[in-house]
Design a protein around this motif. Structure first.
Motif, short mmCIF file in Angstrom:
data_model
loop_
_atom_site.label_atom_id
_atom_site.label_comp_id
_atom_site.label_asym_id
_atom_site.label_seq_id
_atom_site.Cartn_x
_atom_site.Cartn_y
_atom_site.Cartn_z
N PRO A 231 0.80 -1.23 0.00
CA PRO A 231 0.00 0.00 0.00
C PRO A 231 0.83 1.28 0.00
O PRO A 231 0.44 2.28 -0.60
N GLN A 232 1.99 1.25 0.65
CA GLN A 232 2.84 2.43 0.65
C GLN A 232 3.53 2.66 -0.70
O GLN A 232 4.02 3.76 -0.97
N LEU A 233 3.57 1.62 -1.53
CA LEU A 233 4.17 1.75 -2.86
C LEU A 233 3.14 2.09 -3.94
O LEU A 233 3.44 1.99 -5.13
N ARG A 234 1.94 2.49 -3.54
CA ARG A 234 0.88 2.73 -4.51
C ARG A 234 1.26 3.86 -5.47
O ARG A 234 1.05 3.76 -6.68
N ARG A 235 1.80 4.94 -4.96
CA ARG A 235 2.18 6.06 -5.83
C ARG A 235 3.28 5.65 -6.80
O ARG A 235 3.25 6.01 -7.98
N THR A 236 4.26 4.92 -6.30
CA THR A 236 5.35 4.47 -7.17
C THR A 236 4.83 3.53 -8.24
O THR A 236 5.24 3.61 -9.40
N THR A 237 3.93 2.64 -7.88
CA THR A 237 3.34 1.73 -8.85
C THR A 237 2.57 2.49 -9.92
O THR A 237 2.65 2.17 -11.11
N GLY A 238 1.84 3.52 -9.52
CA GLY A 238 1.14 4.33 -10.50
C GLY A 238 2.08 5.03 -11.45
O GLY A 238 1.84 5.08 -12.67
N LEU A 239 3.18 5.57 -10.91
CA LEU A 239 4.17 6.23 -11.77
C LEU A 239 4.80 5.25 -12.74
O LEU A 239 4.92 5.52 -13.94
N VAL A 240 5.22 4.09 -12.22
CA VAL A 240 5.86 3.08 -13.07
C VAL A 240 4.90 2.60 -14.15
O VAL A 240 5.27 2.46 -15.32
N ALA A 241 3.66 2.34 -13.79
CA ALA A 241 2.68 1.86 -14.76
C ALA A 241 2.43 2.90 -15.85
O ALA A 241 2.35 2.57 -17.04
N MET A 242 2.30 4.16 -15.47
CA MET A 242 2.04 5.20 -16.45
C MET A 242 3.22 5.37 -17.41
O MET A 242 3.04 5.43 -18.63
N LEU A 243 4.43 5.43 -16.87
CA LEU A 243 5.60 5.56 -17.72
C LEU A 243 5.77 4.36 -18.64
O LEU A 243 6.14 4.50 -19.82
N GLN A 244 5.47 3.17 -18.12
CA GLN A 244 5.66 1.97 -18.92
C GLN A 244 4.64 1.86 -20.03
O GLN A 244 4.97 1.46 -21.15
N VAL A 245 3.40 2.20 -19.76
CA VAL A 245 2.38 2.15 -20.81
C VAL A 245 2.73 3.12 -21.94
O VAL A 245 2.63 2.77 -23.12
N LEU A 246 3.14 4.32 -21.59
CA LEU A 246 3.50 5.31 -22.61
C LEU A 246 4.72 4.84 -23.42
O LEU A 246 4.77 5.01 -24.64
N ALA A 247 5.69 4.25 -22.74
CA ALA A 247 6.87 3.76 -23.45
C ALA A 247 6.53 2.60 -24.38
O ALA A 247 7.05 2.50 -25.49
N SER A 248 5.66 1.70 -23.93
CA SER A 248 5.29 0.55 -24.76
C SER A 248 4.45 0.96 -25.96
O SER A 248 4.56 0.36 -27.03
N LEU A 249 3.62 1.98 -25.80
CA LEU A 249 2.83 2.45 -26.93
C LEU A 249 3.72 3.02 -28.03
O LEU A 249 3.36 2.98 -29.22
N LYS A 250 4.88 3.54 -27.65
CA LYS A 250 5.78 4.15 -28.62
C LYS A 250 6.85 3.18 -29.11
O LYS A 250 7.90 3.60 -29.60
N VAL A 251 6.62 1.90 -29.01
CA VAL A 251 7.62 0.91 -29.41
C VAL A 251 7.91 1.01 -30.90
O VAL A 251 7.02 1.21 -31.73
N PHE A 252 9.18 0.89 -31.24
CA PHE A 252 9.58 0.92 -32.66
C PHE A 252 10.91 0.22 -32.88
O PHE A 252 11.02 -0.69 -33.70
N ASP A 253 11.94 0.65 -32.13
CA ASP A 253 13.32 0.27 -32.45
C ASP A 253 13.53 -1.24 -32.48
O ASP A 253 13.99 -1.79 -33.49
N GLN A 254 13.23 -1.92 -31.35
CA GLN A 254 13.54 -3.34 -31.28
C GLN A 254 12.74 -4.17 -32.26
O GLN A 254 13.24 -5.15 -32.82
N ILE A 255 11.49 -3.76 -32.53
CA ILE A 255 10.68 -4.51 -33.49
C ILE A 255 11.21 -4.30 -34.90
O ILE A 255 11.31 -5.25 -35.69
N TYR A 256 11.56 -3.07 -35.23
CA TYR A 256 12.05 -2.80 -36.59
C TYR A 256 13.35 -3.53 -36.88
O TYR A 256 13.55 -4.06 -37.98
N ILE A 257 14.24 -3.59 -35.89
CA ILE A 257 15.52 -4.26 -36.11
C ILE A 257 15.36 -5.77 -36.06
O ILE A 257 15.98 -6.50 -36.85
N LEU A 258 14.50 -6.27 -35.18
CA LEU A 258 14.39 -7.71 -34.96
C LEU A 258 13.54 -8.40 -36.02
O LEU A 258 13.94 -9.43 -36.58
N THR A 259 12.37 -7.86 -36.31
CA THR A 259 11.44 -8.55 -37.22
C THR A 259 11.00 -7.71 -38.41
O THR A 259 10.39 -8.23 -39.33
#
Length: 313
Positions: A231-259
């Motif tokens: 429960p004390q990590l709720r704010r950190t979890t929200g920050l991590v989740a928000m940053l991660q969702v935005l980063a995953s939506l902008k995926v390009f580099d690894q997919i373009y090079i790999l496949t």
């Protein structure tokens, strides 16, 4: 006998009296423009490399701009209408959303587990921290080269491990049903170190009084974890989740090079489709329209996440 007070007696330094006996108010110094001199270089760079490209791209999305043609005509919202009816846009958007889901969830949970493991006082913490964070320092080309060899159908370590257990080999990058999962696994291994550091910093800043009091009351380790630490990590979890969702939506580099979006477009995200349309199909105006539609989607997702986290708080 009358005494004469020395000059200046009865006056307070720094608070001279006015004509009516009151204190004279201090005058405000006029604001100078010196601060603007320090801010101006940032404003110039911000306007030149962010504001102007946004305005130029928005105008380009309303034209039929092309790398193959010099003349440009204004077409209004035709590009946006075409993009909304383009099946390739929707399929690439579906791939992007699928990748976001299958990568963001483990990137949050695995990072939390790693941080809890290190924070528990495990021996050799510097080695664990280094091993968890080191992949994040690698450039994308090195990461994709490593995992390309791991995913080799005949000589790769992944299929060799399957063969050891008597299982059939898998086309990690050639099977449409497996390719996106393979990219997600690469992404988790590569970027989980950043989320791990955020969680570890949050754990180290938590007060220990609640945990110690619960331990004195007889609460076990798992009970303290679920009822006090998480429960004390709720704010950190929200920050991590928000940053991660935005980063995953902008995926390009690894997919373009790999496949490069294959096989059969099963791993092609929106940004790669924008790249293909703009720099392979030479349709800059249409590619700009797709980009701004995707930008609007990211803004909506960000606002929804912020609203949800504020409700929880």
């Amino acid at each position: 006998m009358t005494t004469t007070a020395p000059p200046g007696a009865g006056e307070r330094t720094g608070s001279p009296a006015g004509p009516a006996g009151g204190r004279r108010t201090a005058r405000r110094r006029p604001r100078s423009g010196n601060g603007l001199v320090f801010v101006l270089p940032f404003l110039l760079v911000f306007g030149l490399f962010l504001v102007w490209p946004i305005v130029q791209g928005l105008w380009m999305s309303l034209t039929d701009s092309s790398l193959a043609l010099r003349d440009t005509d204004f077409v209004g919202f035709d590009n946006y209408t075409e993009a909304l009816g383009d099946p390739d846009v929707w399929s690439s958007l579906g791939n992007t959303v699928f990748f976001t889901v299958v990568s963001s969830v483990p990137l949050v949970l695995v990072a939390l587990a790693m941080a809890l493991l290190v924070h528990s006082g495990l021996a050799g913490q510097w080695a664990w921290r280094l091993s968890f964070f080191a992949p994040y320092l690698l450039p994308v080309t090195v990461v994709t080269m490593i995992w390309t060899w791991l995913y080799q159908p005949e000589l790769g370590l992944a299929n060799q491990l399957l063969d050891t257990f008597g299982m059939a080999p898998v086309g990690w990058l050639s099977d449409e049903s497996v390719a996106m999962w393979s990219v997600a696994a690469l992404t988790v291994w590569w970027t989980v170190g950043f989320n791990f550091l955020l969680y570890l910093a949050a754990l180290q800043s938590l007060p220990t009084t609640f945990d110690e009091a619960a331990a004195l009351d007889g609460a076990g380790a798992w009970r303290r974890l679920w009822s006090i630490t998480l429960p004390q990590l709720r704010r950190t979890t929200g920050l991590v989740a928000m940053l991660q969702v935005l980063a995953s939506l902008k995926v390009f580099d690894q997919i373009y090079i790999l496949t490069k979006g294959g096989p059969n477009g099963s791993t092609r995200p929106v940004l790669e489709y924008v790249y293909d349309v703009g720099f392979t199909g030479y349709r800059l105006g249409y590619a700009s329209a797709i980009s701004y539609l995707f930008f609007a989607l990211i803004v909506v997702v960000s606002l929804v996440q912020l609203r949800l986290f504020r409700r929880e708080d």
